[in-house]
Design a protein around this motif. Structure first.
Motif, mmCIF file in Angstrom:
data_model
loop_
_atom_site.group_PDB
_atom_site.id
_atom_site.type_symbol
_atom_site.label_atom_id
_atom_site.label_comp_id
_atom_site.label_asym_id
_atom_site.label_seq_id
_atom_site.Cartn_x
_atom_site.Cartn_y
_atom_site.Cartn_z
ATOM 1 N N ASN A 211 0.795 -1.224 0.000
ATOM 2 C CA ASN A 211 0.000 0.000 0.000
ATOM 3 C C ASN A 211 0.832 1.282 0.000
ATOM 4 O O ASN A 211 0.280 2.366 -0.207
ATOM 5 N N ASP A 261 2.830 -3.570 5.751
ATOM 6 C CA ASP A 261 1.852 -4.581 5.366
ATOM 7 C C ASP A 261 2.568 -5.856 4.919
ATOM 8 O O ASP A 261 3.794 -5.983 5.051
ATOM 9 N N SER A 300 -0.425 -1.375 9.704
ATOM 10 C CA SER A 300 -0.272 -1.922 8.359
ATOM 11 C C SER A 300 -1.196 -1.223 7.366
ATOM 12 O O SER A 300 -0.879 -1.122 6.175
ATOM 13 N N LEU A 301 -2.332 -0.729 7.840
ATOM 14 C CA LEU A 301 -3.286 -0.034 6.977
ATOM 15 C C LEU A 301 -2.884 1.406 6.697
ATOM 16 O O LEU A 301 -3.228 1.964 5.652
#
Length: 337
Positions: A211, A261, A300-301
């Protein structure tokens, strides 16, 4: 901090965080009405900032998610874009030419349009079925758009039973605005050093995976190229070894963004390779940033958000070092094209 208004930043990011409940209400109504898919349709930088949310849905949800180029979609259309589609259209100005043109075609199709804008009294600010207004400017828009699109993706997954801890995730995300200021403050001295590295070369290979690839692409194109006229080659870390590695030699600058991530090993592979062939490898790793109270799952987001917030600090120093204001343009919105 150099040229930074803490209260302005806090107000803007808190405004984005405060939209979570309304996003959930709108997504609930769309799904209840039979929505079959979601399209993220921005233009330029705003489109890039939608990529992490799209990727999250694509990999963690069975709800069909699409992302496309507005200029192309206006010409080609899409068999998947129907009256049962949710369309997310971000535009900070609310006036982006390609997005405005596509909006009229989407309205004819009958899809439900969510516009994310910085200004209400604009074509996109007035044209959406559900308009989300959060004032921001170029230096604060990344975090705001990343956060808003993440709320949309998480809401879709929650109502489909694809995540079990939605309320907890949203609760942690609500803490971000103040935590991001602390991250900026802690990084300030390093930001100036990083800016000198960027100013020291007229060409950079910028890369990342997962991401954070979106932020690598965005920062290379929209900040270094558009706002600083520095040539870049944004390339995904997985594609780096299928062409771009041949450009690496002594003196070539490689800038690597590392997130938290599942795709982090792809960045580590590149990190292990590049220093053997160039003396200019610079790594920006979100794992180095302290975020008390934020779980590994949320970290992680939000890796792209963390990168965006420290890169703003780097850019603030870069424009001073190079005597080149970030607002200076030759062509963008200055000539006909």
């Amino acid at each position: 901090m150099l040229n930074f208004d803490e209260q302005r930043f806090l107000r803007i990011q808190s405004g984005a965080a405060g939209l979570a409940k309304r996003f959930d209400e709108v997504i609930t109504s769309c799904l209840a009405a039979g929505a079959e898919n979601v399209f993220f349709l921005g233009t330029g930088g705003a489109a890039i900032l939608m990529q992490p949310a799209h990727q999250l849905l694509q990999r963690s949800s069975r709800f069909p998610a699409f992302i496309d180029l507005t200029a192309e979609l206006s010409i080609t259309g899409s068999a998947n874009l129907t009256k049962n589609s949710i369309v997310v259209m971000p535009s900070l100005s609310g006036t982006t030419k390609e997005s405005v043109a596509l909006l009229s075609k989407i309205k004819e199709i009958g899809a439900t349009v969510l516009t994310l804008v910085g200004h209400q009294e604009t074509p996109l600010g007035k044209g959406g079925d559900h308009v989300f207004v959060n004032f921001a400017e170029d230096d604060t828009s990344c975090e705001s758009f990343y956060l808003q699109s993440l709320f949309i993706a998480l809401s879709i997954m929650n109502h489909r039973g694809e995540i079990a801890n939605y309320d907890h995730l949203i609760g942690e995300l609500q803490k971000l605005p103040r935590l991001l200021i602390d991250v900026k403050r802690a990084y300030e001295d390093k930001a100036e050093d990083f800016a000198h590295i960027l100013a020291g070369s007229d060409y950079h290979i910028i890369t990342g995976a997962g991401n954070v690839w979106a932020e690598a692409f965005y920062y290379g194109m929209c900040i270094l190229e558009e706002m600083q006229w520095i040539r870049t080659r944004p390339v995904h870390a997985s594609d780096f070894f299928h062409g771009t590695l041949e450009l690496v030699e002594k003196g070539v600058s490689v800038i690597l963004f590392k997130g938290e991530d599942a795709c982090r090993p792809l960045a580590e592979r590149l990190e292990n390779f590049a220093p053997a062939y160039t003396d200019k490898v610079t790594v920006l790793d979100t794992a180095a940033f302290d975020l008390p109270g934020i779980s590994p799952e949320v970290r992680s987001l939000i890796s792209p958000i963390l990168l965006a917030t420290v890169l703003e600090r780097i850019s603030a120093h870069l424009e001073v070092i190079r005597s080149h204001p970030l607002t200076t343009r030759r062509y963008y919105k200055r000539v006909a094209y």
